[in-house]
Design a protein around this motif. Structure first.
Motif, short mmCIF file in Angstrom:
data_model
loop_
_atom_site.label_atom_id
_atom_site.label_comp_id
_atom_site.label_asym_id
_atom_site.label_seq_id
_atom_site.Cartn_x
_atom_site.Cartn_y
_atom_site.Cartn_z
N TYR A 1 0.82 -1.22 0.00
CA TYR A 1 0.00 0.00 0.00
C TYR A 1 0.85 1.27 0.00
N GLY A 2 2.15 1.12 -0.29
CA GLY A 2 3.00 2.29 -0.49
C GLY A 2 3.28 3.08 0.77
N LEU A 3 3.33 2.38 1.93
CA LEU A 3 3.54 3.07 3.20
C LEU A 3 4.86 2.66 3.83
N HIS A 4 5.46 3.60 4.55
CA HIS A 4 6.68 3.31 5.29
C HIS A 4 6.38 2.37 6.44
N PHE A 5 7.30 1.44 6.70
CA PHE A 5 7.12 0.49 7.80
C PHE A 5 8.24 0.66 8.80
N ASP A 6 7.88 1.01 10.06
CA ASP A 6 8.87 1.20 11.11
C ASP A 6 9.22 -0.14 11.78
N GLN A 7 10.44 -0.25 12.27
CA GLN A 7 10.80 -1.39 13.10
C GLN A 7 10.16 -1.25 14.47
N HIS A 8 10.23 -2.32 15.30
CA HIS A 8 9.40 -2.43 16.50
C HIS A 8 9.45 -1.20 17.41
N ASP A 9 10.63 -0.82 17.89
CA ASP A 9 10.69 0.29 18.85
C ASP A 9 10.31 1.61 18.19
N ASP A 10 10.65 1.77 16.91
CA ASP A 10 10.24 2.98 16.19
C ASP A 10 8.72 3.04 16.06
N ARG A 11 8.08 1.88 15.87
CA ARG A 11 6.62 1.87 15.78
C ARG A 11 5.99 2.40 17.07
N TYR A 12 6.55 1.99 18.21
CA TYR A 12 5.97 2.45 19.47
C TYR A 12 6.33 3.90 19.76
N ALA A 13 7.50 4.36 19.33
CA ALA A 13 7.83 5.78 19.47
C ALA A 13 6.86 6.62 18.63
N ARG A 14 6.56 6.13 17.43
CA ARG A 14 5.58 6.83 16.58
C ARG A 14 4.20 6.81 17.25
N THR A 15 3.80 5.64 17.77
CA THR A 15 2.50 5.53 18.41
C THR A 15 2.38 6.48 19.59
N SER A 16 3.45 6.65 20.35
CA SER A 16 3.42 7.56 21.50
C SER A 16 3.14 8.99 21.06
N GLU A 17 3.84 9.45 20.03
CA GLU A 17 3.58 10.79 19.50
C GLU A 17 2.17 10.87 18.92
N TRP A 18 1.77 9.85 18.21
CA TRP A 18 0.46 9.80 17.57
C TRP A 18 -0.65 9.98 18.61
N LEU A 19 -0.53 9.29 19.73
CA LEU A 19 -1.52 9.42 20.80
C LEU A 19 -1.54 10.82 21.38
N ASP A 20 -0.37 11.46 21.51
CA ASP A 20 -0.32 12.83 22.02
C ASP A 20 -1.06 13.79 21.09
N VAL A 21 -0.86 13.62 19.79
CA VAL A 21 -1.53 14.49 18.82
C VAL A 21 -3.04 14.23 18.83
N LEU A 22 -3.43 12.96 18.81
CA LEU A 22 -4.85 12.62 18.84
C LEU A 22 -5.53 13.24 20.04
N ASN A 23 -4.97 13.03 21.22
CA ASN A 23 -5.57 13.54 22.45
C ASN A 23 -5.60 15.06 22.46
N GLY A 24 -4.52 15.68 21.98
CA GLY A 24 -4.47 17.14 21.94
C GLY A 24 -5.53 17.74 21.03
N CYS A 25 -5.70 17.14 19.85
CA CYS A 25 -6.71 17.65 18.91
C CYS A 25 -8.12 17.48 19.45
N TRP A 26 -8.35 16.38 20.17
CA TRP A 26 -9.68 16.15 20.75
C TRP A 26 -9.99 17.09 21.91
N SER A 27 -8.95 17.45 22.67
CA SER A 27 -9.20 18.14 23.94
C SER A 27 -8.97 19.65 23.90
N GLN A 28 -8.31 20.13 22.87
CA GLN A 28 -7.96 21.56 22.82
C GLN A 28 -8.30 22.15 21.45
N GLN A 29 -8.56 23.44 21.43
CA GLN A 29 -8.56 24.19 20.17
C GLN A 29 -7.25 24.97 20.10
#
Length: 349
Positions: free
Chosen positions: A131-159
């Motif tokens: 599907y033409g997407l970059h694939f992170d190795q294990h620890d990089d996947r979780y580092a990405r997920t950590s940032e991803w969750l911060d952005v998701l939560n921030g967008c939901w909770s703040q303007q």
């Protein structure tokens, strides 16, 4: 149901056309008509939630086999169901977090506040490539997920939310309307590595486990509770997957296990199984059961008479399990049986 917790019953939406690697046709086509009927019927039967898995390739029936897209299916179900919690899987590698926050908020409102997310760090490199997407190795996947969750939560909770990280950059985000669910849609996640467990304990609301016996699951729950407390956060919710076989006798249940684990009834299944055990260090019987049914579902032991399955569920409740996510085949007929013979008698007690 005895114990400190009230069990909630969920089911995996059969977006892949089934859960068995050795049975070609499980009488549940991966079509909108089937999953719509299943979800609506599940509400009448007393089920609380459905988990909608997200994979763009079919990892049960083979990559050429059809499978349903998770997010468009969740949006459609939101409009045609009344009370079912829609737990849709989401993989950070495949979704920009700010855009996903917008989409999720919209589906949450369509559903009247019934959307929840199962955050999954991608594991299938070949799917990403196709599907033409970059694939992170294990620890990089979780580092990405950590940032991803911060952005998701921030967008939901703040303007006006802004974020600058290694993987994501968001400046002065505006997201209107916000989700109906407050303080946010529930964030579920699963994972067995140290990195995964620490991230989930810190940034999610609920922990989901593959199938295992109650004693093993209880140890995992105790471990996650301790991690959660170390962050000074409120208690988590815990759920476990299980493949359900309810029959009038234990012998009938064992015959059904024999049927679904018989790799030789499918030439493709047998060939795949031979490849799978080549690198497996598990004892062969366990290997066969783990291969045949997805998500280690048979390990949960929800197999036998209604009384035996009910007793097993009480064991899970006693160690802190609050959600059981069921797979069965064929899904509709077996969910009818499970509701009538296990759920309804438990509710009447």
């Amino acid at each position: 149901m005895t114990g400190e917790t009230t069990m909630r019953y969920g089911f995996w939406l059969p977006v892949f056309g089934g859960w068995l690697r050795n049975v070609e046709d499980e009488q549940m086509e991966p079509t909108w008509d089937y999953v719509k009927h299943l979800a609506q019927r599940a509400e009448d039967l007393g089920y609380d939630l459905t988990l909608i898995a997200e994979l763009n390739l079919n990892d049960i029936k083979g990559i050429e086999a059809p499978s349903l897209d998770a997010w468009s299916t969740a949006a459609a179900l939101a409009a045609v169901t009344r009370k079912l919690e829609l737990m849709v899987a989401v993989r950070p590698t495949f979704h920009n977090p700010a855009l996903l926050a917008k989409q999720a908020a919209n589906i949450d409102r369509i559903s009247g506040g019934r959307l929840t997310l199962n955050v999954v760090s991608s594991w299938w490199a070949d799917e990403a490539t196709k599907y033409g997407l970059h694939f992170d190795q294990h620890d990089d996947r979780y580092a990405r997920t950590s940032e991803w969750l911060d952005v998701l939560n921030g967008c939901w909770s703040q303007q006006g939310f802004s974020f600058e990280g290694k993987y994501y950059s968001v400046k002065d985000n505006t997201l209107s309307p916000k989700p109906l669910s407050q303080p946010r849609p529930t964030l579920y996640a699963g994972g067995e590595s140290e990195t995964a467990k620490n991230l989930i304990a810190q940034k999610c609301d609920a922990y989901l486990m593959h199938g295992d016996d109650p004693a093993t699951v209880g140890k995992k729950i105790a471990d996650m509770r301790a991690r959660r407390e170390s962050f000074g956060l409120p208690p988590m919710t815990f759920g476990v997957a299980g493949y359900a076989i309810v029959r009038d006798s234990e012998a009938e249940a064992q015959r059904e296990i024999a049927r679904i684990t018989d790799v030789k009834q499918s030439a493709r299944g047998y060939a795949n199984y031979q490849q799978w055990i080549t690198g497996s260090k598990l004892e062969q019987k366990i290997s066969l059961e783990d291969y045949s049914v997805s998500n280690r579902g048979l390990r949960s032991g929800l197999v036998g008479t209604p009384e035996q399955v009910s007793a097993r569920l009480e064991e899970f409740a006693s160690v802190g399990v609050e959600i059981v996510l069921l797979q069965s085949s064929p899904q509709l007929q077996e969910m009818e049986r499970f509701s009538a013979q296990v759920m309804q008698p438990a509710a009447a007690r």
